[in-house]
Design a protein around this motif. Structure first.
Motif, mmCIF file in Angstrom:
data_model
loop_
_atom_site.group_PDB
_atom_site.id
_atom_site.type_symbol
_atom_site.label_atom_id
_atom_site.label_comp_id
_atom_site.label_asym_id
_atom_site.label_seq_id
_atom_site.Cartn_x
_atom_site.Cartn_y
_atom_site.Cartn_z
ATOM 1 N N MET A 1 -14.862 9.098 -9.311
ATOM 2 C CA MET A 1 -14.099 10.284 -8.910
ATOM 3 C C MET A 1 -12.850 9.826 -8.161
ATOM 4 O O MET A 1 -12.728 9.994 -6.954
ATOM 5 C CB MET A 1 -14.975 11.215 -8.068
ATOM 6 C CG MET A 1 -16.362 11.335 -8.649
ATOM 7 S SD MET A 1 -17.001 12.935 -9.132
ATOM 8 C CE MET A 1 -15.910 14.176 -8.632
ATOM 9 N N ASP B 1 -7.022 -1.093 -5.724
ATOM 10 C CA ASP B 1 -7.686 -0.308 -4.675
ATOM 11 C C ASP B 1 -8.016 1.120 -5.103
ATOM 12 O O ASP B 1 -8.486 1.910 -4.292
ATOM 13 C CB ASP B 1 -6.763 -0.211 -3.447
ATOM 14 C CG ASP B 1 -6.344 -1.584 -2.948
ATOM 15 O OD1 ASP B 1 -7.209 -2.467 -2.911
ATOM 16 O OD2 ASP B 1 -5.167 -1.750 -2.604
ATOM 17 N N LEU B 2 -7.767 1.446 -6.368
ATOM 18 C CA LEU B 2 -7.850 2.847 -6.801
ATOM 19 C C LEU B 2 -9.201 3.499 -6.482
ATOM 20 O O LEU B 2 -9.275 4.688 -6.210
ATOM 21 C CB LEU B 2 -7.580 2.940 -8.314
ATOM 22 C CG LEU B 2 -7.414 4.338 -8.885
ATOM 23 C CD1 LEU B 2 -6.120 4.973 -8.396
ATOM 24 C CD2 LEU B 2 -7.415 4.308 -10.417
ATOM 25 N N VAL C 1 -11.518 2.523 -4.106
ATOM 26 C CA VAL C 1 -12.089 2.242 -2.783
ATOM 27 C C VAL C 1 -12.473 3.544 -2.087
ATOM 28 O O VAL C 1 -11.649 4.452 -1.950
ATOM 29 C CB VAL C 1 -11.090 1.456 -1.909
ATOM 30 C CG1 VAL C 1 -11.635 1.295 -0.485
ATOM 31 C CG2 VAL C 1 -10.814 0.093 -2.522
ATOM 32 N N GLY C 2 -13.710 3.628 -1.683
ATOM 33 C CA GLY C 2 -14.171 4.778 -0.918
ATOM 34 C C GLY C 2 -14.456 6.016 -1.738
ATOM 35 O O GLY C 2 -14.840 7.049 -1.187
ATOM 36 N N ARG C 3 -14.277 5.957 -3.056
ATOM 37 C CA ARG C 3 -14.511 7.142 -3.898
ATOM 38 C C ARG C 3 -15.942 7.128 -4.433
ATOM 39 O O ARG C 3 -16.483 6.064 -4.734
ATOM 40 C CB ARG C 3 -13.559 7.131 -5.097
ATOM 41 C CG ARG C 3 -12.097 6.964 -4.743
ATOM 42 C CD ARG C 3 -11.520 8.229 -4.131
ATOM 43 N NE ARG C 3 -10.088 8.088 -3.924
ATOM 44 C CZ ARG C 3 -9.304 9.016 -3.396
ATOM 45 N NH1 ARG C 3 -9.815 10.155 -2.986
ATOM 46 N NH2 ARG C 3 -8.019 8.822 -3.249
ATOM 47 N N PRO C 4 -16.528 8.312 -4.642
ATOM 48 C CA PRO C 4 -17.840 8.334 -5.297
ATOM 49 C C PRO C 4 -17.720 7.820 -6.739
ATOM 50 O O PRO C 4 -16.715 8.076 -7.407
ATOM 51 C CB PRO C 4 -18.223 9.831 -5.309
ATOM 52 C CG PRO C 4 -17.315 10.491 -4.328
ATOM 53 C CD PRO C 4 -16.061 9.663 -4.278
ATOM 54 N N VAL D 1 -18.406 4.122 -4.040
ATOM 55 C CA VAL D 1 -19.712 4.480 -3.493
ATOM 56 C C VAL D 1 -20.594 4.992 -4.634
ATOM 57 O O VAL D 1 -20.368 6.085 -5.142
ATOM 58 C CB VAL D 1 -19.561 5.589 -2.423
ATOM 59 C CG1 VAL D 1 -20.903 5.944 -1.811
ATOM 60 C CG2 VAL D 1 -18.561 5.174 -1.349
ATOM 61 N N VAL E 1 -23.328 6.797 -6.867
ATOM 62 C CA VAL E 1 -24.143 8.005 -6.727
ATOM 63 C C VAL E 1 -24.870 8.192 -8.057
ATOM 64 O O VAL E 1 -24.227 8.279 -9.092
ATOM 65 C CB VAL E 1 -23.257 9.252 -6.490
ATOM 66 C CG1 VAL E 1 -24.106 10.514 -6.376
ATOM 67 C CG2 VAL E 1 -22.369 9.082 -5.268
ATOM 68 N N LYS F 1 -14.745 15.548 6.876
ATOM 69 C CA LYS F 1 -14.574 14.116 7.096
ATOM 70 C C LYS F 1 -15.945 13.467 7.271
ATOM 71 O O LYS F 1 -16.780 13.965 8.014
ATOM 72 C CB LYS F 1 -13.722 13.926 8.350
ATOM 73 C CG LYS F 1 -13.246 12.514 8.541
ATOM 74 C CD LYS F 1 -12.393 12.409 9.789
ATOM 75 C CE LYS F 1 -11.949 10.971 9.967
ATOM 76 N NZ LYS F 1 -11.297 10.766 11.254
ATOM 77 N N HIS F 2 -16.160 12.366 6.585
ATOM 78 C CA HIS F 2 -17.413 11.614 6.683
ATOM 79 C C HIS F 2 -18.628 12.469 6.403
ATOM 80 O O HIS F 2 -19.688 12.265 6.964
ATOM 81 C CB HIS F 2 -17.567 10.963 8.058
ATOM 82 C CG HIS F 2 -16.371 10.176 8.454
ATOM 83 N ND1 HIS F 2 -16.033 9.890 9.720
ATOM 84 C CD2 HIS F 2 -15.397 9.631 7.690
ATOM 85 C CE1 HIS F 2 -14.917 9.202 9.743
ATOM 86 N NE2 HIS F 2 -14.504 9.032 8.521
#
Lengths: 365, 365
Positions: free
Chosen positions: A119, A133-134, A136-139, A168, A170, A286-287
């Motif tokens: 996502m 880095d596209l 990074v931190g995305r589900p 991340v 899922v 957030k978070h």
């Protein structure tokens, strides 16, 4: 140096934004990446950017990542499964059940296919916009199904890929994935486009009164038609299920506003807004927390460096900013920053900012 | 010292957020402000905040500003017109034609009534949240009608008030105002609430996939039901006109997605998205310009001061930031800042930020 979890060679089919970004990230970890695309010039461009190498006749990829438009996913995945009988194949399309059904109809060996959906927010660009880095931190959704031969092993390969890219993982089954993205992504796109369409023949004096609410509600209405025709067509069932229920709700509001003085009309309108309150409260902030922050609205003169100075002074005050929104005021050389902070910090921050000469246009607990 | 354009005494009826904020701003300019409210304790609170003084038997206000909920506007304006036969009366409600019709039905002397609508964004708070800066840079609609005795003089009084408060006066007739705010404010509220309502019984795994698109589209769905029942009821006609056309468009999409393989279905979906593109392009961006900016998406570690450092370094690079949006990534200790700059500055900023170690998750012209 960080060691890659992913074992290569990895073959990437389709070297647009997503494919080239995956290639860049894996190459940075030292993984052998093979690039393929229906357009030879697209492959050469992605190679120039360092996203991988050209294919060779004796390639034996362990993992194949198909990064092509939704309409082409099934046929390309089927071709790859058949060309590389030892490889696990995944794709990155935003719809998962349709391609799986098509693969089954095509008689493809889906025991080696696991769908993915990173996502990553944007779907425009091409290799020229690719970034390691596209993700990074995305589900990164791993879409399971019942015919995977060794599900634990297959999942761990895709999970390793997602983690190598900083995403991340899922796990969701394909049908649940499609229902979920219909709700959180595809239906909002339709609703936002339909609302924005109402502006196309509006008077100039009307659109000039537009505030932040309209801007937010229609921001995604600027999306590409070509891509969305494919996505909505591929996920039509789950999308239209939600749209039917949406229309039922809309009909109730219309009936109430057609006769606003009729018994029950006010209640119907109140329930519409209250139901919206309840739904909005479920969206993680957030978070992943629900939002329970105090907001300060601060006037920011439209001069370079003023916003940076504001944020620096908030930091100097020892207050952690939970969120920040900017509002522009049509026709005025001034903007507003809406700062979210924990409620306990609000009064202190307000006092600190006033001492420093900031104008406060609003404060809400 | 800035000299007030407004000649007092000004009587403010209703000392909530808007009324108390107007009082504070006028008092700061030295104008004599009289405060009245159905609740004696609300008046005393607003006086404590410095928004004005208590009413006296021999008050002869020149201007009366009625700041009460939409449902009460007409009856209070009528009472004020009759109690103060020399005063000009305005109000601040977000609907203008309904109160005017009600006033006529009540036999009120509307030759001394001019409606206002300051588009101050927020309608929550009470006197405790009041700010003299609340209206700075916001449009202030002056809603004309045909029965105003001395329209030029009346307009100039309201314009002086708006300018004293830092607002941007905009003249519209009452009907045009109501159609305009139906389009840019009231319908978006209904649409956003209906969309958010679909989340209320969604699975947790679905809402956890929510991205920035859903957050933006449903942000205003957190609004107060009580207030919106009044606004939507008072502007039902213009709102429902737009909703009928919205439903026709929705029906076309639903028909297309009910049978996505039928001839014409893809075209209907493509036109929906394209019409949304056209409508969204009409919304004025910063300073009323259409948006033609390049975007950089920059990873911002979730530590105090990082965003301030980023903005300071953008300023150091000599680049003027046109807009800023923050995105949060569910489950990750990282956020993304989407920075808009003029296209000519994009490459240079990209290079400067990379040299300084920022991770760029996307760049779009």
């Amino acid at each position: 140096m960080i060691v890659a979890r992913t074992r290569g060679p990895v073959r990437i089919v389709g070297t647009g934004l997503l494919g080239a970004s995956i290639g860049l990230a894996l190459r940075a970890l030292g993984v052998d990446v093979i690039l393929a695309d229906v357009s030879p010039s697209a492959v050469r461009l992605a190679i120039d950017y360092g996203a991988g190498r050209a294919a060779a006749a004796d390639d034996r990829p362990k993992l194949i990542v198909v990064c092509v438009p939704p309409d082409l996913v099934a046929s390309i995945v089927a071709a790859e499964l058949s060309a590389y009988p030892d490889a696990l194949v995944t794709d990155v399309a935003s719809v998962k059940l349709g391609p799986l059904s098509e693969l089954r109809e095509l008689g493809a060996d889906v025991s080696r296919y696991v769908g993915s959906h990173p996502m990553a927010g944007r779907e425009r660009g091409g290799a020229v916009s690719a970034r390691a880095d596209l993700f990074v931190g995305r589900p990164w959704v791993i879409a399971n199904h019942d015919d995977i031969a060794d599900r634990r092993s297959a999942d761990s390969v895709i999970e390793a890929l997602a983690l190598d890219l900083g995403a991340v993982p899922v796990e969701l089954d394909a049908a649940e994935h499609d229902r979920s993205v219909a709700l959180v992504s595809h239906v909002p796109q339709v609703i936002s486009s339909l609302l924005a369409a109402r502006l196309s023949d509006a008077s100039t004096s009307a659109v000039e009164l537009a505030g932040q609410g309209l801007r937010d509600t229609t921001r995604i209405a600027s999306s590409e038609p070509e891509l969305w025709v494919q996505i909505l067509g591929a996920n039509a069932g789950p999308v239209v299920d939600i749209l039917h229920r949406y229309r039922d709700d809309l009909d109730r509001v219309i009936a109430a506003l057609d006769e606003p003085a009729a018994p029950g009309a006010r209640r119907a309108v109140a329930e519409t807004i209250a139901d919206g309150n309840a739904g909005a409260a479920r969206i993680p902030g957030k978070h992943g927390q629900a939002k329970h922050f105090a907001q300060l609205i601060i006037m920011v003169p439209d001069k370079p460096g003023e916003l940076a100075r504001l944020l620096t002074e908030i930091g100097d005050a020892g207050v952690n900013m939970e969120d920040l929104r900017l509002e522009h005021s049509p026709g005025a050389q001034v903007g507003f920053a809406e700062i979210s902070v924990i409620p306990e910090a609000e009064e202190r921050l307000l006092a600190e900012l006033q001492v420093r000469g900031w104008k406060i246009a609003g404060a809400f607990a």
